[in-house]
Design a protein around this motif. Structure first.
Motif, PDB file in Angstrom:
ATOM      1  N   HIS A  22      21.048 -23.371 -30.664  1.00 13.68           N
ATOM      2  CA  HIS A  22      20.490 -23.974 -29.439  1.00 13.68           C
ATOM      3  C   HIS A  22      19.203 -23.293 -28.955  1.00 13.68           C
ATOM      4  CE1 HIS A  22      20.763 -26.343 -25.829  1.00 13.68           C
ATOM      5  NE2 HIS A  22      20.617 -25.253 -25.097  1.00 13.68           N
ATOM      6  N   PHE A  23      19.163 -21.968 -29.066  1.00 14.35           N
ATOM      7  CA  PHE A  23      17.995 -21.234 -28.520  1.00 14.35           C
ATOM      8  C   PHE A  23      16.971 -20.867 -29.609  1.00 14.35           C
ATOM      9  CE2 PHE A  23      21.619 -20.356 -25.716  1.00 14.35           C
ATOM     10  CZ  PHE A  23      21.107 -20.831 -24.528  1.00 14.35           C
ATOM     11  N   TYR A  24      17.175 -21.420 -30.793  1.00 17.66           N
ATOM     12  CA  TYR A  24      16.373 -20.990 -31.952  1.00 17.66           C
ATOM     13  C   TYR A  24      14.869 -21.028 -31.674  1.00 17.66           C
ATOM     14  CZ  TYR A  24      14.919 -20.449 -36.789  1.00 17.66           C
ATOM     15  OH  TYR A  24      14.337 -19.988 -37.953  1.00 17.66           O
ATOM     16  N   TYR A 344      30.297 -13.871 -22.350  1.00 18.88           N
ATOM     17  CA  TYR A 344      29.590 -14.689 -23.349  1.00 18.88           C
ATOM     18  C   TYR A 344      28.300 -15.237 -22.746  1.00 18.88           C
ATOM     19  CZ  TYR A 344      31.261 -18.689 -20.655  1.00 18.88           C
ATOM     20  OH  TYR A 344      31.498 -19.579 -19.638  1.00 18.88           O
ATOM     21  N   LEU A 345      27.511 -15.878 -23.597  1.00 17.85           N
ATOM     22  CA  LEU A 345      26.253 -16.492 -23.158  1.00 17.85           C
ATOM     23  C   LEU A 345      26.526 -17.966 -22.920  1.00 17.85           C
ATOM     24  CD1 LEU A 345      23.160 -15.478 -23.219  1.00 17.85           C
ATOM     25  CD2 LEU A 345      23.009 -16.981 -25.213  1.00 17.85           C
ATOM     26  N   GLY A 349      21.931 -20.090 -21.271  1.00 20.50           N
ATOM     27  CA  GLY A 349      21.368 -18.805 -21.708  1.00 20.50           C
ATOM     28  C   GLY A 349      21.678 -17.665 -20.754  1.00 20.50           C
ATOM     29  N   GLN A 350      22.653 -17.883 -19.875  1.00 22.63           N
ATOM     30  CA  GLN A 350      22.993 -16.778 -18.957  1.00 22.63           C
ATOM     31  C   GLN A 350      24.252 -16.055 -19.426  1.00 22.63           C
ATOM     32  OE1 GLN A 350      23.359 -19.607 -15.989  1.00 22.63           O
ATOM     33  NE2 GLN A 350      21.358 -19.234 -15.030  1.00 22.63           N
ATOM     34  N   LYS A 351      24.211 -14.745 -19.296  1.00 24.53           N
ATOM     35  CA  LYS A 351      25.379 -13.929 -19.648  1.00 24.53           C
ATOM     36  C   LYS A 351      26.453 -14.198 -18.587  1.00 24.53           C
ATOM     37  CE  LYS A 351      26.754 -10.731 -22.481  1.00 24.53           C
ATOM     38  NZ  LYS A 351      26.575 -10.354 -23.813  1.00 24.53           N
ATOM     39  N   THR A 352      27.652 -14.518 -19.019  1.00 23.34           N
ATOM     40  CA  THR A 352      28.688 -14.920 -18.076  1.00 23.34           C
ATOM     41  C   THR A 352      29.929 -14.059 -18.260  1.00 23.34           C
ATOM     42  OG1 THR A 352      27.874 -17.144 -18.431  1.00 23.34           O
ATOM     43  CG2 THR A 352      29.981 -16.972 -17.292  1.00 23.34           C
TER      44      THR A 352
END
Ligand code: UTP
Length: 425
Positions: A22-24, A344-345, A349-352
């Motif tokens: 997704h963030f590639y 997890y991310l 894209g946020q660390k949760t």
């Protein structure tokens, strides 16, 4: 890179995991390469098949029967010294190695680093690794040759463990006789069957359990190394047991005399309802069942001499013959599923940090190997001599309790103190 990207994409898509890319487009070149590597080394297939069975309620363990242990403290003096002689001869002939499992995450200890480098607060400030090594140094001196020491690390902690030993000049032990080998890992999956991300370029994974040790030994070359050295026996312990006797000639001699291919040590439960796994026969095969899998009556049952019938608890101190590394069953151990609370991310894209359990973790347990081994024995030892685990940050099985047990048994000098006459060494 484009070709690698396409291969990774296809591979992820095949298992419904394309979100890992997704963030590639937002990543730097180095991060892109790292992500592609991370995808390539992730076993989506196994994880997905385990996910599909994750909520299936495990079948009851089957017919459970007592397993009788041989009690070391009840051996005659002559038996004990015969076993010790046999064991020492095998050690002196170079047929023995110790293996420490150090690939766990040590979550309960809440220590940020490999558990083996943890200092439990002894006056010497020795790490868990060095505490274990002391017993090997002592025995190596006694038998006149160095006992090889294999250490199972994880993908996560391998480099840190290696650097720790390097920085400490391998604690004066021959470097070539401390062999680090890595175990495998599996991705952590959410409850929808999607692997979790740790950051935009790393899949979140965890070690696949200490039961993967046999496969790890085969795949890493450690098994081949044992063979090359002519080693016939290896003794496996947890890194966090500060009283683990990494070189016990009595259990080795016992195995040789009895023709056993595997001998696992036990300690008697401290009370009938202690939350530990106990040795038994399950459907006619040697096994360890969890406390939750036996009834209250079974947990409390005593024999004619007043001993608990299901009282021998598994402490993860086990001697194996190297032939065990050829058994198909131990190389394909069953996995158990745990539900865990895993940061997890998220998709933005946020660390949760979740407030509740959110992921499945898949792990194999070493004691599941026993069912595949025909000549298996249980050897009961005294808790205060060989069992002092460091699991929790405080309270039960903590650095504090382990430190006390260690000092009560060895005194400040530890096993290397020449005056120490503990029966362990
Ligand atoms: P534990 O099950 O007590 O796990 O491991 P842990 O990682 O030390 O601690 P928690 O549960 O996260 O708090 C028993 C032994 O098996 C090793 C550990 O390093 C420890 O020596 N182990 C565990 C591995 O080598 N690999 C694994 O995947 C899991």
């Amino acid at each position: 890179m484009l070709e690698q990207y396409e291969t990774a994409k296809k591979y992820a898509q095949r298992f419904g995991q394309e979100h890992v890319l997704h963030f590639y487009e937002t990543l730097s070149e180095a991060e892109k390469a790292q992500l592609l590597r991370s995808i390539q080394q992730t076993d989506f297939e196994t994880a997905l098949s385990l996910y599909q069975k994750a909520d299936v309620i495990p079948a009851p363990p089957g017919e459970i029967r007592p397993y009788s242990a041989v009690d070391k403290s009840k051996l005659s003096k002559a038996e004990r010294s015969h076993y010790a002689d046999l064991g020492l001869i095998a050690m002196a002939e170079g047929k023995y190695a110790a293996v420490t499992m150090a690939g766990g995450q040590g979550t309960r200890l809440e220590f940020d680093g490999p558990k083996g480098i943890y200092d439990i607060g002894l006056p010497s400030h020795k790490s868990l690794f060095e505490i274990g090594l002391d017993t090997l140094k002592r025995k190596s001196l006694q038998i006149g040759r160095t006992i090889p020491w294999y250490i199972m690390t994880s993908r996560e902690n391998h480099t840190a463990v290696e650097q720790f030993f390097e920085k400490n000049s391998w604690f004066g032990y021959p470097k070539e006789d401390i062999i680090l080998f890595q175990q495998g890992a599996l991705p952590l999956m959410d409850f929808e069957g999607k692997v979790l991300m740790d950051n935009p370029y790393t899949i979140k994974e965890g070690s696949d359990g200490n039961g993967s040790i046999f496969r790890a030994m085969r795949q890493s070359g450690a098994a081949e190394d044992l063979k090359r050295r002519g080693i016939e026996w290896f003794y496996v312990c947890n890194v966090d047991n500060v009283l683990a006797n990494l070189a016990d000639e009595v259990v080795l001699g016992f195995a040789i005399q009895e023709g056993a291919k595997c001998v696992s040590k036990s300690v008697i439960k401290s009370h009938p309802h202690e939350k530990v796994g106990v040795f038994c026969y399950c459907n006619g095969r040697p096994a360890v069942v969890e406390y939750s899998e036996i009834t209250k009556e079974m947990a409390e049952m005593t024999d004619c001499s007043g001993e608990l019938v299901y009282g021998d608890s598994h402490i993860s101190c086990t001697l194996f013959h190297t032939n065990v590394l050829e058994l198909d069953g131990v190389l394909h151990m069953p996995y158990h599923t745990a539900r865990k609370k895993v940061p997890y991310l998220n998709e933005n894209g946020q660390k949760t940090i979740p407030s509740d359990v959110n992921a499945y973790k898949f792990e194999a347990f070493i004691f599941d190997a026993f069912q595949f081994i025909d000549s298996f024995r249980v050897f009961r030892i005294r808790r205060e001599e060989e069992f002092a685990p460091v699991k929790n940050k405080s309270g039960e099985d903590s650095p504090e309790t382990a430190r006390k047990l260690y000092l009560d048994y060895y005194g400040e000098g530890g096993p290397l103190d020449a005056k120490n006459k503990s029966s362990n060494i």
